[in-house]
Design an enzyme around this catalytic site. Structure first.
Site, mmCIF file in Angstrom:
data_model
loop_
_atom_site.group_PDB
_atom_site.id
_atom_site.type_symbol
_atom_site.label_atom_id
_atom_site.label_comp_id
_atom_site.label_asym_id
_atom_site.label_seq_id
_atom_site.Cartn_x
_atom_site.Cartn_y
_atom_site.Cartn_z
ATOM 1 N N ASP A 35 -4.390 10.562 2.189
ATOM 2 C CA ASP A 35 -3.191 9.751 2.008
ATOM 3 C C ASP A 35 -2.569 9.355 3.347
ATOM 4 O O ASP A 35 -1.896 10.177 3.989
ATOM 5 C CB ASP A 35 -2.178 10.570 1.172
ATOM 6 N N ASP A 219 -1.045 2.319 3.005
ATOM 7 C CA ASP A 219 -0.918 3.620 2.368
ATOM 8 C C ASP A 219 -2.036 3.846 1.355
ATOM 9 O O ASP A 219 -1.965 3.365 0.224
ATOM 10 C CB ASP A 219 0.460 3.703 1.680
HETATM 11 C C1 47J Z 1 1.187 11.782 -4.509
HETATM 12 C C2 47J Z 1 1.562 10.503 -3.879
HETATM 13 C C3 47J Z 1 1.188 10.043 -2.598
HETATM 14 C C4 47J Z 1 1.777 8.794 -2.456
HETATM 15 C C5 47J Z 1 1.692 7.844 -1.310
HETATM 16 N N1 47J Z 1 1.878 8.418 -0.058
HETATM 17 N N2 47J Z 1 2.490 8.554 -3.596
HETATM 18 C C6 47J Z 1 3.268 7.365 -3.917
HETATM 19 N N3 47J Z 1 2.346 9.597 -4.471
#
Ligand code: 47J
Length: 330
Positions: A35, A219
């Site tokens: 992520d 992202d």
């Molecule tokens: C678990 C998770 C990771 C992200 C993006 N960084 N989101 C929106 N939710």
């Protein structure tokens, strides 16, 4: 050093991608979501209450001869989608695709929110944002990429996410077989800790390109593409029967509608997202109403270039000074 690992969609609409990693001695294999929009490496663990674990693989530090408790350290994180987790911290050997970091901070969950419990194919996250965002206290910890950087052949990692298929993450090298033409780089603003950069503009279908600096974050942990309302309404104006539904929390349309493509600019380069990527999912398995992969960012306070956009390109996250992000056609 280099590493290379698979990015596997966890369901039939690519809601997230997971990558096999190993932790500890002997190695424990977990499937984690890499992520770039956060900077905590956390895992379901033997410390996670059993009523919060539903099918996930767990990390058991007591079964690893190389684990060490990072005494007195805790963490707690809340994501943009409202999910969250918290816990304690160990260090242990950690590898992704053959690339090893010894003594990586591994954040063991003592509690996870219900959406994580329900996602049985996801055993945790590997934050690949800048370490400034790490939530471990009293002393924050370094990301896997920051720990690996000194040993990498090249200070980069790349994301080759794919639509309804397995892609890859590479560390320490740029695989020229994974893209065509040139990589177009643009400057990253690393404060407060996201891969923040601008798009140079956009176009809808065969329409004229609208030059406009649009700042946001790339992202890999966010599923969809979130852009300013003006752009999103211009897009769905081209879709028969589209409407912005309060009930479904975004733009929906008849699944039979023809969707235009969406093109975004990186400097002088242009990347076109196929209409199929934006016809994201039926709102329920038997419904003829579909939810869009392009949505408004107005409620988020930030534009997010999530997987719907990233999977249309080969993306280079460059940890050089200053940091850069590069996009290439594939
Ligand atoms: C678990 C998770 C990771 C992200 C993006 N960084 N989101 C929106 N939710």
């Amino acid at each position: 050093d280099t590493g290379s690992a698979a990015a596997i969609p966890i369901n039939e609409v690519d809601i997230a991608y997971v990558t096999p990693v190993t932790i500890g001695t002997p190695p424990q294999t977990l499937m984690l979501d890499l992520d770039t929009g956060s900077s905590d490496l956390w895992v379901f663990s033997s410390l996670t209450p059993s009523n919060q674990v539903r099918g996930q693989e767990i990390y058991s530090p007591t079964k690893s001869s190389t684990s060490k408790l990072l005494s007195g350290h805790t963490w707690s994180i809340r994501y943009g989608d409202g999910s969250g987790s918290r816990g304690t911290v160990y260090t242990d050997n950690f590898t992704i695709g053959g690339l090893e970091v010894k003594s990586q901070a591994v954040q063991a969950a003592l509690e996870v929110s219900s959406s994580f419990t329900q996602e049985q194919s996801l055993d945790g996250l590997v934050g690949l944002g800048f370490s400034a965002l790490n939530t471990v206290r009293p002393s924050s910890q370094l990301t896997f990429f920051d720990n690996a950087r000194p040993n990498l052949d090249e200070e980069v990692f790349t994301a080759d996410l794919k639509y309804h298929a397995t892609g890859s993450y590479d560390f320490g090298f740029i695989d020229s077989k994974k893209y065509a033409g040139n990589i177009t780089y643009t400057t990253v603003q690393q404060s407060p800790g996201y891969w923040t950069h601008s798009l140079s503009g956009y176009s809808v279908g065969s329409g004229a390109f609208q030059a406009s600096q649009i700042s946001g974050i790339s992202d890999t942990g966010t599923t969809l593409l979130y852009l300013p309302t003006a752009i999103v309404t211009a897009y769905y104006r081209q879709v028969q029967g589209a409407q912005n539904s309060q009930y479904y929390g975004g733009y929906v349309f008849p699944c039979s509608s023809t969707l235009p493509t969406f093109t975004f600019g990186i400097e002088g380069a242009r990347f076109t997202i196929p209409a199929s990527y934006i016809n994201y999912t039926r709102i329920s398995p038997t419904s003829t109403t579909c939810y869009g992969g392009l949505q408004s960012s107005s409620g988020l306070g930030i534009n997010i270039f999530g997987d719907v956009a990233l999977k249309a390109a080969f993306v280079v996250f460059s940890g050089t000074n200053p940091p850069r992000i590069g996009f290439a056609i594939k």
